[in-house]
Motif scaffolding. Structure first.
Motif, PDB file in Angstrom:
ATOM      1  N   ALA A  23      -6.983   5.118 -19.699  1.00  0.00           N
ATOM      2  CA  ALA A  23      -6.081   6.026 -18.983  1.00  0.00           C
ATOM      3  C   ALA A  23      -6.545   6.219 -17.543  1.00  0.00           C
ATOM      4  CB  ALA A  23      -5.988   7.364 -19.706  1.00  0.00           C
ATOM      5  N   LEU A  24      -7.839   6.361 -17.344  1.00  0.00           N
ATOM      6  CA  LEU A  24      -8.392   6.512 -15.996  1.00  0.00           C
ATOM      7  C   LEU A  24      -8.140   5.252 -15.181  1.00  0.00           C
ATOM      8  CD1 LEU A  24      -9.990   8.145 -13.934  1.00  0.00           C
ATOM      9  CD2 LEU A  24     -12.084   7.247 -14.968  1.00  0.00           C
ATOM     10  N   TRP A  25      -8.381   4.089 -15.784  1.00  0.00           N
ATOM     11  CA  TRP A  25      -8.133   2.829 -15.091  1.00  0.00           C
ATOM     12  C   TRP A  25      -6.665   2.708 -14.723  1.00  0.00           C
ATOM     13  CZ3 TRP A  25      -4.798  -1.148 -16.073  1.00  0.00           C
ATOM     14  CH2 TRP A  25      -4.935  -2.266 -15.248  1.00  0.00           C
ATOM     15  N   LEU A  26      -5.775   3.059 -15.657  1.00  0.00           N
ATOM     16  CA  LEU A  26      -4.338   2.952 -15.404  1.00  0.00           C
ATOM     17  C   LEU A  26      -3.918   3.903 -14.289  1.00  0.00           C
ATOM     18  CD1 LEU A  26      -1.707   1.621 -16.181  1.00  0.00           C
ATOM     19  CD2 LEU A  26      -1.436   3.321 -17.990  1.00  0.00           C
ATOM     20  N   GLN A  27      -4.456   5.122 -14.280  1.00  0.00           N
ATOM     21  CA  GLN A  27      -4.111   6.061 -13.208  1.00  0.00           C
ATOM     22  C   GLN A  27      -4.574   5.532 -11.853  1.00  0.00           C
ATOM     23  OE1 GLN A  27      -2.173   8.999 -13.510  1.00  0.00           O
ATOM     24  NE2 GLN A  27      -2.093   8.425 -11.366  1.00  0.00           N
ATOM     25  N   ASN A  28      -5.772   4.966 -11.802  1.00  0.00           N
ATOM     26  CA  ASN A  28      -6.263   4.378 -10.553  1.00  0.00           C
ATOM     27  C   ASN A  28      -5.379   3.216 -10.114  1.00  0.00           C
ATOM     28  OD1 ASN A  28      -8.410   6.161 -10.267  1.00  0.00           O
ATOM     29  ND2 ASN A  28      -9.806   4.858 -11.405  1.00  0.00           N
ATOM     30  N   ALA A  33      -1.221   1.287  -6.376  1.00  0.00           N
ATOM     31  CA  ALA A  33       0.118   0.726  -6.184  1.00  0.00           C
ATOM     32  C   ALA A  33       0.954   1.648  -5.306  1.00  0.00           C
ATOM     33  CB  ALA A  33       0.803   0.502  -7.532  1.00  0.00           C
ATOM     34  N   TRP A  34       0.845   2.948  -5.540  1.00  0.00           N
ATOM     35  CA  TRP A  34       1.559   3.941  -4.713  1.00  0.00           C
ATOM     36  C   TRP A  34       1.095   3.833  -3.258  1.00  0.00           C
ATOM     37  CZ3 TRP A  34       5.440   7.404  -4.714  1.00  0.00           C
ATOM     38  CH2 TRP A  34       5.425   8.409  -3.762  1.00  0.00           C
ATOM     39  N   ASP A  35      -0.214   3.765  -3.046  1.00  0.00           N
ATOM     40  CA  ASP A  35      -0.752   3.647  -1.693  1.00  0.00           C
ATOM     41  C   ASP A  35      -0.217   2.394  -0.997  1.00  0.00           C
ATOM     42  OD1 ASP A  35      -2.191   5.986  -2.020  1.00  0.00           O
ATOM     43  OD2 ASP A  35      -4.110   4.979  -2.380  1.00  0.00           O
ATOM     44  N   ARG A  36      -0.209   1.264  -1.713  1.00  0.00           N
ATOM     45  CA  ARG A  36       0.312   0.022  -1.122  1.00  0.00           C
ATOM     46  C   ARG A  36       1.787   0.164  -0.761  1.00  0.00           C
ATOM     47  NH1 ARG A  36      -2.856  -2.038  -5.193  1.00  0.00           N
ATOM     48  NH2 ARG A  36      -1.059  -2.413  -6.544  1.00  0.00           N
ATOM     49  N   GLN A  37       2.565   0.818  -1.630  1.00  0.00           N
ATOM     50  CA  GLN A  37       3.988   1.007  -1.348  1.00  0.00           C
ATOM     51  C   GLN A  37       4.184   1.898  -0.125  1.00  0.00           C
ATOM     52  OE1 GLN A  37       6.749  -0.475  -3.004  1.00  0.00           O
ATOM     53  NE2 GLN A  37       7.639   0.239  -1.095  1.00  0.00           N
ATOM     54  N   MET A  38       3.396   2.960  -0.023  1.00  0.00           N
ATOM     55  CA  MET A  38       3.488   3.846   1.137  1.00  0.00           C
ATOM     56  C   MET A  38       3.136   3.095   2.415  1.00  0.00           C
ATOM     57  SD  MET A  38       4.644   6.757   0.200  1.00  0.00           S
ATOM     58  CE  MET A  38       4.225   7.840   1.544  1.00  0.00           C
ATOM     59  N   GLU A  39       2.085   2.282   2.369  1.00  0.00           N
ATOM     60  CA  GLU A  39       1.694   1.499   3.546  1.00  0.00           C
ATOM     61  C   GLU A  39       2.801   0.527   3.932  1.00  0.00           C
ATOM     62  OE1 GLU A  39      -2.035  -0.256   2.421  1.00  0.00           O
ATOM     63  OE2 GLU A  39      -3.075   1.662   2.488  1.00  0.00           O
ATOM     64  N   THR A  40       3.412  -0.111   2.949  1.00  0.00           N
ATOM     65  CA  THR A  40       4.512  -1.040   3.207  1.00  0.00           C
ATOM     66  C   THR A  40       5.697  -0.304   3.819  1.00  0.00           C
ATOM     67  OG1 THR A  40       3.832  -2.490   1.405  1.00  0.00           O
ATOM     68  CG2 THR A  40       6.121  -2.668   2.118  1.00  0.00           C
ATOM     69  N   ASP A  41       6.050   0.839   3.235  1.00  0.00           N
ATOM     70  CA  ASP A  41       7.179   1.620   3.750  1.00  0.00           C
ATOM     71  C   ASP A  41       6.911   2.113   5.166  1.00  0.00           C
ATOM     72  OD1 ASP A  41       8.492   1.210   1.371  1.00  0.00           O
ATOM     73  OD2 ASP A  41       8.177   3.240   0.606  1.00  0.00           O
ATOM     74  N   LEU A  42       5.688   2.537   5.431  1.00  0.00           N
ATOM     75  CA  LEU A  42       5.333   3.009   6.767  1.00  0.00           C
ATOM     76  C   LEU A  42       5.407   1.872   7.776  1.00  0.00           C
ATOM     77  CD1 LEU A  42       4.363   5.382   8.474  1.00  0.00           C
ATOM     78  CD2 LEU A  42       2.023   4.755   7.876  1.00  0.00           C
ATOM     79  N   ALA A  43       4.845   0.728   7.437  1.00  0.00           N
ATOM     80  CA  ALA A  43       4.842  -0.420   8.342  1.00  0.00           C
ATOM     81  C   ALA A  43       6.252  -0.933   8.618  1.00  0.00           C
ATOM     82  CB  ALA A  43       3.980  -1.545   7.766  1.00  0.00           C
ATOM     83  N   SER A  44       7.140  -0.811   7.632  1.00  0.00           N
ATOM     84  CA  SER A  44       8.504  -1.322   7.797  1.00  0.00           C
ATOM     85  C   SER A  44       9.414  -0.343   8.529  1.00  0.00           C
ATOM     86  CB  SER A  44       9.116  -1.639   6.431  1.00  0.00           C
ATOM     87  OG  SER A  44       9.413  -0.442   5.731  1.00  0.00           O
ATOM     88  N   GLY A  45       8.946   0.883   8.738  1.00  0.00           N
ATOM     89  CA  GLY A  45       9.771   1.879   9.417  1.00  0.00           C
ATOM     90  C   GLY A  45      10.639   2.707   8.483  1.00  0.00           C
ATOM     91  N   ARG A  46      10.532   2.479   7.179  1.00  0.00           N
ATOM     92  CA  ARG A  46      11.374   3.211   6.229  1.00  0.00           C
ATOM     93  C   ARG A  46      11.098   4.713   6.228  1.00  0.00           C
ATOM     94  NH1 ARG A  46      11.919   0.685   0.423  1.00  0.00           N
ATOM     95  NH2 ARG A  46      13.594   2.205   0.429  1.00  0.00           N
TER      96      ARG A  46
END
Length: 73
Positions: A23-28, A33-46
């Protein structure tokens, strides 16, 4: 049996400590994955419109302290 059902069945066979470690591994994994999505969204201007609105709200003093929001004060 689908892979998901196989995984669920395997988890049910694990000792509790192993399930907690999983469960700890899955949460990490999900957090990263959330962090990567946020970085992608930020870089794309979304997020530009949301950032601009937040900055405008801050400039207009249309914000509340986070702990007051969390306590519904």
């Amino acid at each position: 049996m689908t892979p998901l059902l196989e995984i669920k069945a395997a988890i049910e066979e694990l000792p509790e400590n192993d399930v907690r470690q999983l469960a700890l591994w899955l949460q990490n994994y999900l957090d990263e994955a959330w962090d990567r999505q946020m970085e992608t969204d930020l870089a794309s201007g979304r997020l530009n419109d949301l950032i601009a609105k937040a900055e405008a709200d801050i400039a207009a003093n249309q914000v509340r302290e986070l702990d007051k929001v969390l306590r519904n004060a």
